[in-house]
Design a protein around this motif. Structure first.
Motif, PDB file in Angstrom:
ATOM      1  N   LYS A  92       0.813  -1.212   0.000  1.00 39.25           N
ATOM      2  CA  LYS A  92       0.000   0.000   0.000  1.00 39.25           C
ATOM      3  C   LYS A  92       0.847   1.264   0.000  1.00 39.25           C
ATOM      4  N   ASP A  93       2.069   1.160   0.529  1.00 38.92           N
ATOM      5  CA  ASP A  93       2.902   2.356   0.605  1.00 38.92           C
ATOM      6  C   ASP A  93       3.788   2.537  -0.629  1.00 38.92           C
ATOM      7  N   ALA A  94       3.521   1.779  -1.682  1.00 34.39           N
ATOM      8  CA  ALA A  94       4.293   1.935  -2.918  1.00 34.39           C
ATOM      9  C   ALA A  94       4.050   3.324  -3.505  1.00 34.39           C
ATOM     10  N   PRO A  95       5.056   3.917  -4.128  1.00 38.18           N
ATOM     11  CA  PRO A  95       4.860   5.232  -4.757  1.00 38.18           C
ATOM     12  C   PRO A  95       3.739   5.171  -5.790  1.00 38.18           C
ATOM     13  N   GLU A  97       3.592   6.304  -8.729  1.00 37.56           N
ATOM     14  CA  GLU A  97       4.088   5.933 -10.056  1.00 37.56           C
ATOM     15  C   GLU A  97       4.179   4.416 -10.197  1.00 37.56           C
ATOM     16  N   GLU A  98       4.578   3.747  -9.110  1.00 35.27           N
ATOM     17  CA  GLU A  98       4.681   2.287  -9.142  1.00 35.27           C
ATOM     18  C   GLU A  98       3.294   1.657  -9.232  1.00 35.27           C
ATOM     19  N   LEU A  99       2.329   2.244  -8.527  1.00 37.60           N
ATOM     20  CA  LEU A  99       0.958   1.749  -8.591  1.00 37.60           C
ATOM     21  C   LEU A  99       0.394   1.891  -9.992  1.00 37.60           C
ATOM     22  N   ILE A 100       0.607   3.045 -10.612  1.00 33.15           N
ATOM     23  CA  ILE A 100       0.113   3.286 -11.967  1.00 33.15           C
ATOM     24  C   ILE A 100       0.730   2.288 -12.945  1.00 33.15           C
ATOM     25  N   ALA A 101       2.047   2.055 -12.792  1.00 35.07           N
ATOM     26  CA  ALA A 101       2.717   1.084 -13.660  1.00 35.07           C
ATOM     27  C   ALA A 101       2.145  -0.313 -13.452  1.00 35.07           C
ATOM     28  N   ALA A 102       1.823  -0.659 -12.204  1.00 35.01           N
ATOM     29  CA  ALA A 102       1.254  -1.974 -11.908  1.00 35.01           C
ATOM     30  C   ALA A 102      -0.125  -2.121 -12.530  1.00 35.01           C
ATOM     31  N   ILE A 103      -0.936  -1.061 -12.462  1.00 35.69           N
ATOM     32  CA  ILE A 103      -2.276  -1.108 -13.054  1.00 35.69           C
ATOM     33  C   ILE A 103      -2.177  -1.350 -14.550  1.00 35.69           C
ATOM     34  N   ARG A 104      -1.290  -0.622 -15.201  1.00 35.95           N
ATOM     35  CA  ARG A 104      -1.131  -0.780 -16.649  1.00 35.95           C
ATOM     36  C   ARG A 104      -0.642  -2.189 -16.993  1.00 35.95           C
ATOM     37  N   ALA A 105       0.298  -2.706 -16.204  1.00 36.19           N
ATOM     38  CA  ALA A 105       0.824  -4.047 -16.467  1.00 36.19           C
ATOM     39  C   ALA A 105      -0.255  -5.108 -16.301  1.00 36.19           C
ATOM     40  N   VAL A 106      -1.038  -4.990 -15.230  1.00 35.91           N
ATOM     41  CA  VAL A 106      -2.108  -5.957 -14.985  1.00 35.91           C
ATOM     42  C   VAL A 106      -3.172  -5.868 -16.074  1.00 35.91           C
ATOM     43  N   ALA A 107      -3.538  -4.646 -16.467  1.00 35.59           N
ATOM     44  CA  ALA A 107      -4.544  -4.460 -17.513  1.00 35.59           C
ATOM     45  C   ALA A 107      -4.087  -5.064 -18.835  1.00 35.59           C
ATOM     46  N   ALA A 108      -2.775  -4.989 -19.102  1.00 35.75           N
ATOM     47  CA  ALA A 108      -2.226  -5.533 -20.343  1.00 35.75           C
ATOM     48  C   ALA A 108      -2.085  -7.047 -20.291  1.00 35.75           C
ATOM     49  N   GLY A 109      -2.252  -7.623 -19.098  1.00 32.14           N
ATOM     50  CA  GLY A 109      -2.139  -9.072 -18.961  1.00 32.14           C
ATOM     51  C   GLY A 109      -0.708  -9.551 -18.995  1.00 32.14           C
ATOM     52  N   GLY A 110       0.250  -8.645 -18.830  1.00 35.16           N
ATOM     53  CA  GLY A 110       1.649  -9.045 -18.961  1.00 35.16           C
ATOM     54  C   GLY A 110       2.310  -9.443 -17.671  1.00 35.16           C
ATOM     55  N   ALA A 111       2.465  -8.479 -16.753  1.00 35.61           N
ATOM     56  CA  ALA A 111       3.162  -8.752 -15.498  1.00 35.61           C
ATOM     57  C   ALA A 111       2.178  -9.160 -14.419  1.00 35.61           C
ATOM     58  N   VAL A 112       2.585 -10.075 -13.591  1.00 37.49           N
ATOM     59  CA  VAL A 112       1.746 -10.496 -12.480  1.00 37.49           C
ATOM     60  C   VAL A 112       1.705  -9.386 -11.435  1.00 37.49           C
ATOM     61  N   VAL A 113       2.892  -8.889 -11.092  1.00 35.30           N
ATOM     62  CA  VAL A 113       3.021  -7.690 -10.270  1.00 35.30           C
ATOM     63  C   VAL A 113       4.161  -6.892 -10.881  1.00 35.30           C
ATOM     64  N   THR A 114       4.398  -5.713 -10.374  1.00 36.20           N
ATOM     65  CA  THR A 114       5.465  -4.902 -10.934  1.00 36.20           C
ATOM     66  C   THR A 114       6.803  -5.616 -10.775  1.00 36.20           C
ATOM     67  N   PRO A 115       7.729  -5.426 -11.730  1.00 36.60           N
ATOM     68  CA  PRO A 115       9.020  -6.104 -11.663  1.00 36.60           C
ATOM     69  C   PRO A 115       9.772  -5.854 -10.363  1.00 36.60           C
ATOM     70  N   GLN A 116       9.657  -4.643  -9.801  1.00 35.92           N
ATOM     71  CA  GLN A 116      10.352  -4.347  -8.555  1.00 35.92           C
ATOM     72  C   GLN A 116       9.863  -5.235  -7.414  1.00 35.92           C
ATOM     73  N   VAL A 117       8.547  -5.434  -7.349  1.00 37.52           N
ATOM     74  CA  VAL A 117       7.985  -6.276  -6.289  1.00 37.52           C
ATOM     75  C   VAL A 117       8.358  -7.738  -6.518  1.00 37.52           C
ATOM     76  N   LEU A 118       8.315  -8.175  -7.767  1.00 43.33           N
ATOM     77  CA  LEU A 118       8.716  -9.554  -8.069  1.00 43.33           C
ATOM     78  C   LEU A 118      10.134  -9.823  -7.592  1.00 43.33           C
TER      79      LEU A 118
END
Length: 208
Positions: A92-95, A97-118
């Motif tokens: 929840k405390d992710a920046p 920008e990281e949240l926005i990137a995660a939303i886009r990745a999930v919507a695209a069906g590509g990344a499970v979570v953001t690469p940094q979290v992985l």
């Protein structure tokens, strides 16, 4: 969706907030009614927690991908989230920008979570998985073509279809076809389960 993520009706580029609620049962109802590309849910929601929401969405086969936000960030909770069918798991405390990137990745069906979290959680998560996959899983892996196996590795590393297409120098449609065949042969529900299987079988290892 957690109402604290953005102000009411606020937009970020092509991201549009379709609805907000602080209640899990209402979040599920919004998912059924609005069918958003991504449902962002706090794990700690009243009446129905985020993991239960993700499980209900997956069980109903709704075309909605779930990104869970957590304050705990534990291995056990991550495993629960993946098993429930969540497509993303982020602190929840992710920046923002990281949240926005995660939303886009999930919507695209590509990344499970953001690469940094992985990169941060997979070494711990891999330790909770069985050291050796069962025979049926290993046999199933052998049914994959060389290209399908290659796509599985890229998926497990959190790459989107567009990124995989660029690396393999093929179209996104071709990548989607390979992903579909790979999931079908391995009897997996989604890319999240593909990531787990890739680490469970040792196909790839944390940090590679």
């Amino acid at each position: 969706m957690d109402g604290g993520v953005w102000g009411d009706g606020e937009r970020r580029a092509e991201l549009i907030v379709a609805g907000e609620t602080g209640d899990g049962a209402e979040a599920l109802e919004l998912a059924r009614r609005l069918s958003p590309d991504v449902l962002i849910a706090d794990v700690a929601l009243p009446r129905m927690d985020g993991i239960a929401v993700a499980r209900a969405i997956a069980g109903a086969r709704l075309p909605v991908r779930v990104l869970l936000l957590t304050a705990r960030d534990s291995d056990e909770e991550l495993l629960e989230a993946i098993t429930a069918g969540a497509a993303g798991y982020l602190c929840k405390d992710a920046p923002q920008e990281e949240l926005i990137a995660a939303i886009r990745a999930v919507a695209a069906g590509g990344a499970v979570v953001t690469p940094q979290v992985l990169a941060r959680v997979l070494p711990r998560f891999a330790a909770t998985l069985p050291a050796v996959a069962d025979t049926s899983t290993i046999v199933a892996l052998r049914t994959l073509t060389g290209r399908e196996r290659e796509v599985l590795i890229h998926v497990a590393r959190g790459r989107t279809n567009a990124e995989i297409a660029a690396l393999l120098q093929v179209s996104e449609t071709t990548v989607k076809t390979h992903v579909g065949h790979m999931l079908g042969k391995l009897r997996l529900r989604d890319r999240t389960q593909a990531v787990v299987l890739a680490y469970e079988t040792g196909l790839i290892k944390p940090g590679t």
